[in-house]
Structure formats: structure tokens, C-alpha cells
Scaffold this motif. Structure first.
Motif, short mmCIF file in Angstrom:
data_model
loop_
_atom_site.label_atom_id
_atom_site.label_comp_id
_atom_site.label_asym_id
_atom_site.label_seq_id
_atom_site.Cartn_x
_atom_site.Cartn_y
_atom_site.Cartn_z
N ILE A 370 31.88 30.32 44.38
CA ILE A 370 31.16 31.32 45.17
C ILE A 370 31.16 32.65 44.43
CG2 ILE A 370 31.22 32.67 47.31
CD1 ILE A 370 32.36 30.19 48.69
N GLU A 371 30.00 33.27 44.35
CA GLU A 371 29.87 34.54 43.62
C GLU A 371 30.65 35.64 44.34
OE1 GLU A 371 25.90 35.64 42.77
OE2 GLU A 371 25.37 33.75 41.81
N GLY A 372 31.20 36.54 43.54
CA GLY A 372 31.95 37.65 44.09
C GLY A 372 33.42 37.63 43.71
N GLY A 373 33.87 36.53 43.12
CA GLY A 373 35.25 36.47 42.67
C GLY A 373 36.18 35.80 43.67
N PRO A 374 37.47 35.71 43.30
CA PRO A 374 38.44 35.00 44.13
C PRO A 374 38.60 35.56 45.54
CG PRO A 374 39.33 35.39 41.94
CD PRO A 374 38.05 36.16 42.03
N LEU A 375 38.52 36.89 45.71
CA LEU A 375 38.70 37.47 47.04
C LEU A 375 37.58 37.03 47.98
CD1 LEU A 375 39.81 41.12 46.19
CD2 LEU A 375 41.25 39.22 46.94
N VAL A 376 36.37 37.01 47.48
CA VAL A 376 35.24 36.59 48.32
C VAL A 376 35.35 35.11 48.65
CG1 VAL A 376 32.73 36.32 48.42
CG2 VAL A 376 33.74 38.40 47.46
N SER A 377 35.65 34.29 47.66
CA SER A 377 35.75 32.84 47.93
C SER A 377 36.91 32.53 48.87
CB SER A 377 35.89 32.06 46.62
OG SER A 377 37.13 32.31 45.99
N LEU A 378 38.02 33.25 48.76
CA LEU A 378 39.14 33.06 49.68
C LEU A 378 38.73 33.45 51.10
CD1 LEU A 378 42.12 32.50 50.31
CD2 LEU A 378 42.64 34.84 49.58
N ALA A 379 38.00 34.55 51.25
CA ALA A 379 37.54 34.98 52.57
C ALA A 379 36.59 33.95 53.17
CB ALA A 379 36.85 36.34 52.46
N VAL A 380 35.70 33.40 52.36
CA VAL A 380 34.75 32.40 52.85
C VAL A 380 35.49 31.14 53.29
CG1 VAL A 380 32.87 30.85 52.17
CG2 VAL A 380 32.80 33.27 51.52
N VAL A 474 37.86 45.91 53.11
CA VAL A 474 39.13 45.62 52.40
C VAL A 474 38.85 44.96 51.05
CG1 VAL A 474 41.19 44.17 52.49
CG2 VAL A 474 40.56 45.54 54.48
N ILE A 475 37.90 44.03 51.01
CA ILE A 475 37.57 43.39 49.74
C ILE A 475 36.99 44.40 48.76
CG2 ILE A 475 36.02 41.72 48.61
CD1 ILE A 475 36.32 39.94 51.07
#
Length: 484
Positions: A370-380, A474-475
């Protein structure tokens, strides 16, 4: 076929859980269906994957379930929760009714009182306040959700909620992970949620809408409703059926002795996390009999457990005269922890089976891409799983059980602080979990004698929209400035 089995198993779990079937039965059944489609050995998945991971979750987190439920029941039976709620109402007055309800819920849940204890105490208070101020009763659930199920569950540093505890062993963090970001996220949720509620109140007044008519006996029927109970125990850490056991004090606790245990939880948690545990020699944890672990893996749970224990002792000492059946109260609290703990553990077992299937690599690769990096993919990932299970704790644990080690390695490679990962994961789990089938939502509406049609839109705005705004902030801040 393996991916199809994963989807079928998840669909069965969601569908029948929504219809009120026990997760204790559903989770292993759905896990075996997924394994069957994937051509995997059924008995081995049941005993060596499902049961092992479910037992591992209980081994890590049952102390928090147990102590939190006992503390909540003591606070309820001593009249302390009622005193805190009444104090907020008295201080803020009829002109700030919504704020009084929100802050009453926030105070008791941030202090460690179980959600359903807060529901059954705050709803009657909110009814009387909203009626006196001619505010529509349909806004009561949203006000209570904002105070009990948003920032005090997922964002406020040090909160003793089980959701804030779950990432600690994975990331080696404390309950105070990323405190600055947590405070910012909390303020976003609180301010935007209050703005929405006051906007809704103003619109109702312009339309000439008053309080409305209460449904007599709704709270009492909800407490005894088995369907409500099944949904509730997968959502939070207290079995509402136990609220009817024990014995409540006939007189409320003095406000100072009601607030003191809540303060003890926060202070002891902070001191244990930042002062006491870092100075201890815990080299013995490397021994085989202690699981060959590290302080980072257990410190968070230890901090919360000690804080809740100190609060339990404080409650008993200050309110002993108002606990006429202490043993029965504590027994009821202990019993109230069992079904929720085992329900969430069963969801963890289901997630472990799914994660062990070869087809899960497709899902994992999709999430990580998922685009946006690890923080975005973790949130998703946490959002989706919490939404599907209707449980923030269940979805969060499944996500971290399946992908936690991967995110730890990603954090190390990309320089992302584990504390930032912790805070994003927790806030992410507390957004889309508040879908219509969420046990806390169903229970709260039943307690209030309202329907989804009456109140759910406002719950979405204060529970989901505000949390998503906080998560994005926060992200963005964490990506730009790091953890603080």
C-alpha cells in the motif's frame, strides 16, 4: 482455493457473530473452514496453531482483563463511578450538558473503569441532564461514545485500555508511547467531536426538537439480553451480565475517594513505566523458566497490572464501608473478565490460522505494498481487521500477530520509532471498529432504548470521523517529525 477459504472463513465469522453466535464457537469453526479450503491439516491447525496462539494471548493479557474488570466492578458497587459522573454534571451545569457527559465518560475510562460499567452508570445520568436541558435523547449515545470509546481508548498517553496494551509486547513500548502525538490526536478527537455534537444540538433547537420520549426499562432489558451480551464481550473487556451480581452501595462514594483510584492508575502507570522498571535488574528474564524474554516485551503489561492493582487496593481502603459484599463484588468482577478474554483470544486463534496459510502471503504482500509507507499500511491493516471483526482489540491483535514482526523489521530498516508504530496501530484499530455490528455500539443503543436509525449517524461522526482525522494527523506529523 486457499485465498477463497480465507475469505469464506472470515465471512462466516462476521456473519454469524453479527447474528449473535458465540465467538468461542465461531472462531475455531471459521479457522478450520479456511484451513480445509487450503488443503491444510485440520487437527494440527486446531491444536498447534489456533490453541497455541489463543493461549499465548491469554498468557500475555489475561492479568489486564482480570484486574481491569475487578477494578471496574469495585468502582461501580462502591458508588464511585456515580460520584464522578455527578461531580462532572454539578460542576459544568445544565448549560454544558454535553461536555459534562463526555468528560464524565472520559474520566472514568481513562482511570481504568471498564466500558460497560461506565455505560450503565452514565446513561441514566445523561438522560436526566439531556431531559432538563431539552436536548434530544438521540444524541446521548454519541456523547457517551466520544467520552468513552475514542481518545481515552486509543490516543491519550498512559490509558490502561487493553487496546493500548496489545502493541506493547510486539514493539517493546510502554503505555505512554508517543505521548505528544497521542495528546494531539486526543485533542483532535475531543474538539471535533464536541463541535459536531454542539452543531447537532443547535440544529435540533432551531427545528424545535425536544428531548423525546424514553422507553421504560430499556437499560434493565439490555443488561439481561443474551444477544447484547454476546456482541458486547467481543468488543470490550467486561461481561455486562455480571453487573447484576455483587451488591451496590446505597449511598454514593465521596467524590475525593471516588477520584483518588483513577488518579492512582495514571500515576502508578507512569512511575512504573518511566522510573521503576527501567532501573530494575531483570537479567533473570533471559532464563528458560521465564520464557527467555526481555524487559521490553513485558514492561508495558507489568506497568498496567501494577497500576490496576494499586487502584483496586486504593478503592477498597477508601470505600470499604460502601462495599457491603466485598467478596461477591470481587467475584463478579473476576467472572466478568473471563468471557471477553476468551472471546478475543479466540479471534486471535482464528487470525493465527489464517496467517499460517500459504494463501495469506497474497494478503500480506498487498498490505505491505500500500502506498504511503509502513505507517499507512499498518493503519489500513488494523482498520480493516477491526472493522470486519467489530472489535478493536480483536482486529489489532490479529493484525499484529500476523504482521507485527514484519512491521518491527520495517521500522528498524526505515528508522521509524516503535512508539510511533504503537500509536498508529492503536488509533487505527479504534476507527472503523465502530461499524453497526460493533458490540459496544449495539449494547449502548440497547441500554439507551434507541436504534441505529435514531443515533448511528452521530456515532459515526464522533467515533469514526474524528478518529480518522486524528489518525491522519498522527501519521503526517510522525512521518515529518518522528515520534514525540
Amino acid at each position: 482455493m486457499g485465498l477463497l477459504g480465507l475469505l469464506v472463513g472470515l465471512a462466516l465469522l462476521v456473519l454469524f457473530a453479527f447474528r449473535g453466535w458465540s465467538v468461542l464457537l465461531l472462531a475455531p469453526f471459521a479457522a478450520l473452514v479456511a484451513a480445509l479450503f487450503g488443503g491444510e491439516p485440520l487437527l494440527a491447525n486446531l491444536t498447534q496453531v489456533f490453541m497455541v496462539h489463543a493461549a499465548g494471548f491469554l498468557a500475555q493479557f489475561f492479568p489486564i482483563f482480570l484486574l481491569g474488570a475487578v477494578f471496574g466492578k469495585l468502582m461501580d458497587d462502591s458508588g464511585a463511578v456515580t460520584s464522578v459522573a455527578a461531580f462532572m454534571a454539578e460542576r459544568l451545569g445544565e448549560r454544558r450538558v454535553i461536555l459534562a457527559v463526555v468528560l464524565a465518560g472520559a474520566a472514568v475510562t481513562y482511570g481504568g473503569v471498564s466500558l460497560f460499567v461506565a455505560f450503565f452508570v452514565i446513561v441514566p445520568m445523561a438522560r436526566s441532564l439531556f431531559r432538563a436541558a431539552s436536548i434530544p435523547r438521540r444524541l446521548i449515545p454519541a456523547a457517551i461514545v466520544l467520552g468513552t470509546s475514542t481518545f481515552t481508548m486509543s490516543a491519550l498517553p498512559g490509558t490502561p485500555s487493553i487496546q493500548n496494551a496489545i502493541p506493547m509486547p510486539f514493539f517493546g513500548t510502554t503505555p505512554f508511547a508517543a505521548p505528544g502525538l497521542g495528546i494531539i490526536g486526543s485533542l483532535i478527537m475531543l474538539v471535533t467531536g464536541l463541535w459536531w455534537l454542539h452543531r447537532a444540538e443547535a440544529a435540533a433547537r432551531r427545528a424545535g426538537e425536544g428531548y423525546g420520549d424514553d422507553i421504560e426499562g430499556a437499560t434493565e432489558r439490555a443488561a439481561a439480553d443474551e444477544l447484547v451480551r454476546e456482541r458486547a464481550t467481543t468488543a470490550r473487556e467486561f461481561d455486562p451480565a455480571e453487573l447484576q451480581h455483587g451488591q451496590r452501595s446505597e449511598r454514593p462514594s465521596p467524590v475525593w475517594s471516588a477520584i483518588a483510584p483513577l488518579i492512582v492508575v495514571v500515576i502508578v502507570n507512569l512511575v512504573m513505566s518511566l522510573v521503576v522498571l527501567p532501573r530494575l535488574d531483570v537479567s533473570y528474564l533471559a532464563e528458560q523458566r521465564f520464557g527467555e524474554t526481555t524487559l521490553a516485551a513485558v514492561a508495558g503489561v507489568w506497568s498496567v497490572a501494577v497500576a490496576l492493582t494499586a487502584a483496586i487496593v486504593t478503592t477498597i481502603v477508601l470505600n470499604r464501608a460502601r462495599l457491603p459484599a466485598l467478596r461477591r463484588t470481587m467475584d463478579a468482577g473476576a467472572n466478568a473478565s473471563v468471557l471477553p478474554a476468551f472471546s478475543v483470544a479466540s479471534l486471535v486463534g482464528f487470525g493465527a490460522v489464517v496467517a499460517s496459510l500459504p494463501a495469506f502471503t497474497i494478503v500480506r504482500d498487498w498490505v505491505l505494498a500500500i502506498e504511503g509507507g509502513p505507517l499507512v499500511s499498518l493503519a489500513v491493516a488494523t482498520n480493516i481487521l477491526a472493522a470486519l471483526t467489530g472489535s478493536a482489540s480483536g482486529g489489532l491483535t490479529i493484525a499484529l500477530d500476523a504482521l507485527g514482526q514484519t512491521y518491527v523489521e520495517l521500522a528498524a530498516r526505515t528508522g521509524i520509532a516503535p512508539a510511533l508504530m504503537h500509536r498508529v496501530a492503536v488509533i487505527g484499530s479504534g476507527t472503523l471498529d465502530i461499524l453497526p455490528h460493533n458490540g459496544a455500539v449495539v449494547s449502548l443503543l440497547a441500554i439507551c432504548g434507541l436504534t441505529h436509525r435514531d443515533s448511528y449517524f452521530d456515532i459515526v461522526m464522533v467515533g469514526i470521523a474524528t478518529s480518522l482525522l486524528a489518525l491522519v494527523a498522527v501519521i503526517a506529523l510522525g512521518s515529518a517529525l518522528g515520534s514525540f
